[in-house]
Design a protein around this motif. Structure first.
Motif, mmCIF file in Angstrom:
data_model
loop_
_atom_site.group_PDB
_atom_site.id
_atom_site.type_symbol
_atom_site.label_atom_id
_atom_site.label_comp_id
_atom_site.label_asym_id
_atom_site.label_seq_id
_atom_site.Cartn_x
_atom_site.Cartn_y
_atom_site.Cartn_z
ATOM 1 N N ALA A 470 -4.541 6.096 -17.385
ATOM 2 C CA ALA A 470 -3.603 7.203 -17.155
ATOM 3 C C ALA A 470 -3.461 8.051 -18.414
ATOM 4 C CB ALA A 470 -2.249 6.662 -16.718
ATOM 5 N N SER A 471 -3.357 7.387 -19.576
ATOM 6 C CA SER A 471 -3.229 8.110 -20.845
ATOM 7 C C SER A 471 -4.447 8.978 -21.122
ATOM 8 C CB SER A 471 -3.035 7.103 -21.983
ATOM 9 O OG SER A 471 -2.983 7.761 -23.232
ATOM 10 N N ASP A 472 -5.641 8.391 -20.919
ATOM 11 C CA ASP A 472 -6.884 9.136 -21.157
ATOM 12 C C ASP A 472 -6.986 10.336 -20.231
ATOM 13 O OD1 ASP A 472 -7.533 7.294 -23.073
ATOM 14 O OD2 ASP A 472 -8.877 6.124 -21.771
ATOM 15 N N ALA A 473 -6.578 10.133 -18.975
ATOM 16 C CA ALA A 473 -6.662 11.232 -18.001
ATOM 17 C C ALA A 473 -5.726 12.379 -18.388
ATOM 18 C CB ALA A 473 -6.326 10.722 -16.608
ATOM 19 N N ILE A 474 -4.537 12.037 -18.836
ATOM 20 C CA ILE A 474 -3.571 13.070 -19.239
ATOM 21 C C ILE A 474 -4.099 13.846 -20.445
ATOM 22 C CG2 ILE A 474 -1.262 13.454 -20.196
ATOM 23 C CD1 ILE A 474 -0.337 11.031 -18.519
ATOM 24 N N SER A 475 -4.628 13.130 -21.419
ATOM 25 C CA SER A 475 -5.163 13.781 -22.619
ATOM 26 C C SER A 475 -6.331 14.693 -22.277
ATOM 27 C CB SER A 475 -5.612 12.718 -23.634
ATOM 28 O OG SER A 475 -4.522 11.937 -24.056
ATOM 29 N N LEU A 476 -7.235 14.190 -21.429
ATOM 30 C CA LEU A 476 -8.414 14.974 -21.059
ATOM 31 C C LEU A 476 -8.014 16.213 -20.263
ATOM 32 C CD1 LEU A 476 -11.473 15.225 -21.062
ATOM 33 C CD2 LEU A 476 -11.549 13.801 -19.001
ATOM 34 N N ALA A 477 -7.029 16.061 -19.360
ATOM 35 C CA ALA A 477 -6.583 17.202 -18.556
ATOM 36 C C ALA A 477 -5.960 18.275 -19.445
ATOM 37 C CB ALA A 477 -5.592 16.736 -17.501
ATOM 38 N N ASN A 478 -5.157 17.857 -20.419
ATOM 39 C CA ASN A 478 -4.519 18.815 -21.324
ATOM 40 C C ASN A 478 -5.541 19.572 -22.161
ATOM 41 O OD1 ASN A 478 -1.610 18.817 -20.993
ATOM 42 N ND2 ASN A 478 -1.647 16.671 -21.657
ATOM 43 N N SER A 479 -6.638 18.884 -22.500
ATOM 44 C CA SER A 479 -7.649 19.534 -23.335
ATOM 45 C C SER A 479 -8.644 20.349 -22.512
ATOM 46 C CB SER A 479 -8.406 18.486 -24.160
ATOM 47 O OG SER A 479 -9.119 17.603 -23.301
ATOM 48 N N SER A 480 -8.695 20.085 -21.193
ATOM 49 C CA SER A 480 -9.700 20.743 -20.361
ATOM 50 C C SER A 480 -9.137 21.865 -19.505
ATOM 51 C CB SER A 480 -10.371 19.708 -19.437
ATOM 52 O OG SER A 480 -10.960 18.678 -20.179
ATOM 53 N N ALA A 481 -7.827 21.872 -19.268
ATOM 54 C CA ALA A 481 -7.252 22.867 -18.366
ATOM 55 C C ALA A 481 -5.984 23.476 -18.972
ATOM 56 C CB ALA A 481 -6.941 22.218 -17.017
ATOM 57 N N ASN A 482 -5.612 24.629 -18.438
ATOM 58 C CA ASN A 482 -4.393 25.320 -18.881
ATOM 59 C C ASN A 482 -3.219 24.819 -18.041
ATOM 60 O OD1 ASN A 482 -2.427 27.050 -19.798
ATOM 61 N ND2 ASN A 482 -3.258 28.871 -18.771
ATOM 62 N N LEU A 483 -2.409 23.956 -18.642
ATOM 63 C CA LEU A 483 -1.277 23.360 -17.925
ATOM 64 C C LEU A 483 0.052 23.899 -18.461
ATOM 65 C CD1 LEU A 483 -2.526 19.635 -17.785
ATOM 66 C CD2 LEU A 483 -2.765 21.411 -16.036
ATOM 67 N N THR A 484 0.068 25.174 -18.855
ATOM 68 C CA THR A 484 1.285 25.758 -19.450
ATOM 69 C C THR A 484 2.192 26.425 -18.434
ATOM 70 O OG1 THR A 484 0.081 27.807 -19.930
ATOM 71 C CG2 THR A 484 0.130 26.118 -21.662
ATOM 72 N N GLY A 485 1.738 26.564 -17.189
ATOM 73 C CA GLY A 485 2.579 27.155 -16.162
ATOM 74 C C GLY A 485 3.787 26.272 -15.901
ATOM 75 N N SER A 486 4.850 26.849 -15.332
ATOM 76 C CA SER A 486 6.090 26.085 -15.131
ATOM 77 C C SER A 486 5.885 24.865 -14.256
ATOM 78 C CB SER A 486 7.177 26.998 -14.543
ATOM 79 O OG SER A 486 6.755 27.538 -13.290
ATOM 80 N N LEU A 487 5.198 25.046 -13.127
ATOM 81 C CA LEU A 487 4.959 23.910 -12.223
ATOM 82 C C LEU A 487 4.013 22.897 -12.858
ATOM 83 C CD1 LEU A 487 4.654 25.737 -8.783
ATOM 84 C CD2 LEU A 487 6.519 24.259 -9.557
ATOM 85 N N ALA A 488 2.952 23.394 -13.467
ATOM 86 C CA ALA A 488 1.974 22.508 -14.106
ATOM 87 C C ALA A 488 2.633 21.725 -15.232
ATOM 88 C CB ALA A 488 0.793 23.311 -14.634
ATOM 89 N N THR A 489 3.495 22.438 -16.008
ATOM 90 C CA THR A 489 4.189 21.773 -17.120
ATOM 91 C C THR A 489 5.110 20.665 -16.606
ATOM 92 O OG1 THR A 489 4.130 23.776 -18.461
ATOM 93 C CG2 THR A 489 5.770 22.112 -19.052
ATOM 94 N N TYR A 490 5.814 20.947 -15.532
ATOM 95 C CA TYR A 490 6.751 19.975 -14.971
ATOM 96 C C TYR A 490 6.015 18.708 -14.525
ATOM 97 C CZ TYR A 490 9.818 17.654 -11.664
ATOM 98 O OH TYR A 490 10.540 16.698 -10.975
ATOM 99 N N TYR A 491 4.964 18.913 -13.752
ATOM 100 C CA TYR A 491 4.265 17.739 -13.221
ATOM 101 C C TYR A 491 3.498 16.990 -14.309
ATOM 102 C CZ TYR A 491 5.547 18.905 -8.458
ATOM 103 O OH TYR A 491 6.263 19.142 -7.319
ATOM 104 N N THR A 492 3.096 17.703 -15.340
ATOM 105 C CA THR A 492 2.443 17.023 -16.466
ATOM 106 C C THR A 492 3.443 16.127 -17.188
ATOM 107 O OG1 THR A 492 0.893 18.849 -16.785
ATOM 108 C CG2 THR A 492 1.180 17.336 -18.626
#
Length: 751
Positions: A470-492
């Motif tokens: 789970a940790s690796d997936a979160i790190s990889l997603a943050n480095s690979s995609a733009n998760l700065t939107g309000s909804l994306a930020t919340y679910y992240t």
């Protein structure tokens, strides 16, 4: 072409007449030339007319005479030539007859060669069936088979050529009957050509048959040698098993106590049986070396193998009894040893029981005095063979108890009483120590605690693995995609919170695993000291830690799954909210990777199913008609069908993975997710087929092994009986010989 006497004489006469005809013709031409010369002289008035006239007349007469002679010689030559032609024609009939006979003989030779080659190929094939793994035998069979085919072709060619020679010979005879030399000669040439073809084919067939025979000889000798080697290996194994049994029996014989002695006796009996089995295997190995054919060698090899298996089983029995002898040995200290005026013998029928079972020990008292009182019994128990405790309340000559804790227990009874009419004397009898082993179906406390510690460790590892994933997936997603939107930020953030929970549970699982390991060590230590109750308690504590670790692992897994679900939602919202192609690519790539993993695993499952099917097929082929039934055929077919189905599912999973990769490349992550689901489903189906193939292969092997075991055991039994009968006969013969020898000595007064 024809060179008999009649033909030679006719030819000679024709040649002589022909030469005379040529000579006479030359003379006719000579005199005709002279006549023309004199005639020309008369016309030209050269010389004397009278002389020229007379000379012309004489030359002309000589020319006519010579021409007449040439004609006569020509007729004679023609007659002689006709005679020679007729004689030659008849001579050709004789030659054609001999040539046809040669063609017919060649065809018969080729047929015999083909038959011999076919027998050789069949012999090599049988050798291959008995020695399937030998490349030498299979290569020899290939040579024998191909040369047998060549010999067959040669036989067919020779037969066709012989038939052609027969037809040509008939044509020779027909033309000769019409005195047609030319037709006879043409037919004779055809006869000769056909005969040459037949002889050539016969030679080729004989060569092929010789090669096939040599190849078959190699195949048979190699197969016999290999089978003899196999028999020798079985005998070696049987010898080793006998040595193992003998060593075990020797060790068992050193154990003390009545219980240990009984097991030692059983070990000795098993050793004797192993030795007998080895003798059978050894005899079969010797016989296999001189076997006349692979089939016989195979029979001996199978007898040796069966005897070897028996020797191994007897060795296992001897080893088991030796272990039991050691387990029930009364090699203890501190027990009661006083014996005065009486002896006490203790016995039990409950040498070994399971936890919760009841033990029963009885005693037989023998008093050496005439008058004695009834005995008072005292019972002792020890769990370490050194420290003895009086069993409260046990005063009878028998002792029974239900044991709830596993371990090895030592019991001893002591009987005391008075002797003499007035009871002024006394007796004391210390009984032999009885060993009773109480077992737990789950194993020793050391094994049980260790198993729980292993379970706890595995659960902790799984929990840590899920949290880390789970940790690796979160790190990889943050480095690979733009998760700065309000909804994306919340679910992240939700994913991160779930990961923290998973990590906390994983840490708790690790703590429980560490505690389980420590408790396992304590259980082992207490059990070694004979403190079975304490060891049992520590094993129970280890079980509790394992249960906690498993629970924490399950919670960690759930939290990690929640983290992954929140992360996927964050990525999907990034695509929807910000139209982030990198998020779509990340999701598509993730689904494609998962689909690829499923496809790879499905391929592995298909390979595994194929190996099970191959095992079933090999078992079926090796069993042959002797051991196969409709059931084995059904099992083989079922395994093959399951393997085919698994292969089909693996191919479908691979197709789904390819589509998932394609969709991922196009940024269509939802379609990639669908294909990933299909790939996972196909993996499930393929795994089910592996189970089916494994079950069919196991049933196939078990059925064949049972049939073969029954058959070869019967052979081994028969061989053993035959050996016993032979030994008995030899003993009888020796006795008779000895008796006769004694009679001879007595009769002749010897000695």
């Amino acid at each position: 072409m024809v060179n008999d006497l009649t033909t030679q004489a006719a030819v000679s006469a024709a040649q002589s007449a022909y030469q005379e005809a040529i000579y006479a013709a030359d003379l006719a031409r000579h005199y005709n030339s002279l006549a023309n010369m004199y005639l020309n002289a008369l016309d030209a008035d050269v010389g004397s007319p009278t002389t020229n006239t007379l000379s012309y007349a004489n030359a002309n007469s000589q020319a006519v005479s010579a021409a007449s002679a040439a004609s006569s010689y020509a007729v004679a030559a023609s007659t002689a030539a006709s005679t020679a032609s007729s004689a030659a024609t008849q001579g050709l009939v004789s030659l054609a007859s001999s040539t046809y006979a040669a063609a017919s003989s060649a065809a018969n030779t080729a047929t015999e060669a083909a038959s011999s080659a076919a027998e050789a190929a069949n012999s090599a094939y049988l050798a291959m069936q008995y020695d399937k793994t030998s490349t030498t035998v299979s290569s020899a069979y290939a040579v024998a088979s191909s040369t047998a085919a060549a010999a067959s072709t040669a036989a067919s060619t020779a037969a066709v050529a012989a038939a052609a020679a027969s037809s040509a010979y008939a044509a020779v005879s027909s033309a000769a009957a019409n005195d047609d030399y030319e037709a006879t000669s043409t037919a004779y040439v055809a006869t000769t050509s056909a005969a040459t073809t037949a002889v050539s084919a016969a030679t080729a067939g004989s060569t092929a048959a010789s090669t096939a025979t040599s190849a078959a000889s190699l195949a048979n000798s190699t197969a016999i040698s290999d089978l003899a080697t196999a028999a020798s290996s079985s005998a070696t194994v049987a010898s080793s098993a006998t040595s193992t049994a003998s060593s075990a029996a020797s060790v068992a014989a050193t154990q003390t106590g009545t219980q240990a002695s009984a097991y030692a006796s059983s070990a000795a009996t098993a050793t004797s049986s192993a030795s007998s089995a080895y003798a059978v295997a050894s005899s079969a190995a010797v016989a296999a070396v001189s076997a006349s054919d692979p089939g016989t060698a195979d029979s001996y090899a199978r007898v040796a193998q069966s005897a070897s298996s028996l020797a191994n089983s007897y060795a296992a029995v001897a080893t088991s009894n030796a272990a039991l002898a050691a387990k029930f040995s009364t090699n203890v200290s501190g027990q009661q040893t006083t014996n005065s005026n009486a002896t006490l013998t203790s016995a039990t029928t409950t040498n070994s029981i399971s936890v919760g079972g009841t033990i029963s020990i009885t005693n037989t008292l023998k008093n050496s005095t005439t008058f004695y009182s009834g005995a008072t019994y005292t019972w002792y128990v020890s769990t370490d063979g050194a420290t003895w405790t009086v069993i409260t309340g046990a005063t009878s000559d028998t002792y029974s108890a239900t044991i709830s804790i596993a371990g090895t227990y030592y019991y001893q009874a002591v009987a005391t009483g008075t002797t003499g009419i007035l009871g002024t004397g006394s007796y004391t009898a210390s009984g032999n120590v009885i060993t009773i082993v109480v077992t737990n179906p789950e194993g020793t406390y050391t094994e049980i605690a260790s198993s729980y510690a292993s379970t706890a460790s595995s659960a902790a590892s799984t929990a840590t693995s899920h949290a880390n994933a789970a940790s690796d997936a979160i790190s990889l997603a943050n480095s690979s995609a733009n998760l700065t939107g309000s909804l994306a930020t919340y679910y992240t953030s939700q994913a991160t919170s779930s990961y923290n929970v998973a990590n906390s549970y994983a840490s708790s699982a690790a703590m429980m695993a560490s505690s389980a390991a420590s408790t396992s060590a304590l259980a082992s230590s207490y059990e070694a000291e004979g403190a079975y109750s304490t060891a049992n308690m520590e094993a129970s504590v280890a079980a509790s830690y394992a249960s906690y670790a498993t629970g924490f692992s399950s919670l960690a897994s759930s939290a990690a799954s929640a983290a992954m679900a929140s992360l996927n939602t964050a990525l999907e919202n990034a695509v929807t909210e910000d139209n982030d192609s990198s998020a779509a690519d990340y999701l598509g790539s993730s689904y494609a990777n998962l689909a690829s993993s499923s496809a790879t695993e499905a391929g592995s499952q298909a390979s595994l199913a194929a190996s099970y099917a191959a095992n079933a097929a090999n078992a079926y082929n090796v069993a042959g008609s002797s051991f196969n039934t409709s059931a084995t055929s059904s099992y083989s077919t079922a395994a093959s069908s399951a393997a085919a189905a698994a292969s089909s599912y693996a191919a479908a999973a691979s197709d789904a993975a390819s589509l998932a990769a394609s969709y991922a490349a196009d940024g269509e992550y939802k379609s990639a997710a669908l294909q990933q689901s299909y790939a996972a489903l196909r993996l499930t189906y393929a795994t089910d087929q592996v189970a089916a193939a494994s079950s069919a292969a196991s049933a196939m092997t078990e059925t064949v092994v049972e049939a073969q075991s029954s058959y070869y055991n019967s052979i081994a039994t028969a061989a053993s009986s035959a050996a016993s009968a032979a030994s008995s006969a030899a003993t009888t013969a020796s006795s008779v010989a000895s008796s006769l020898g004694c009679q001879i000595h007595v009769k002749h007064g010897v000695g």
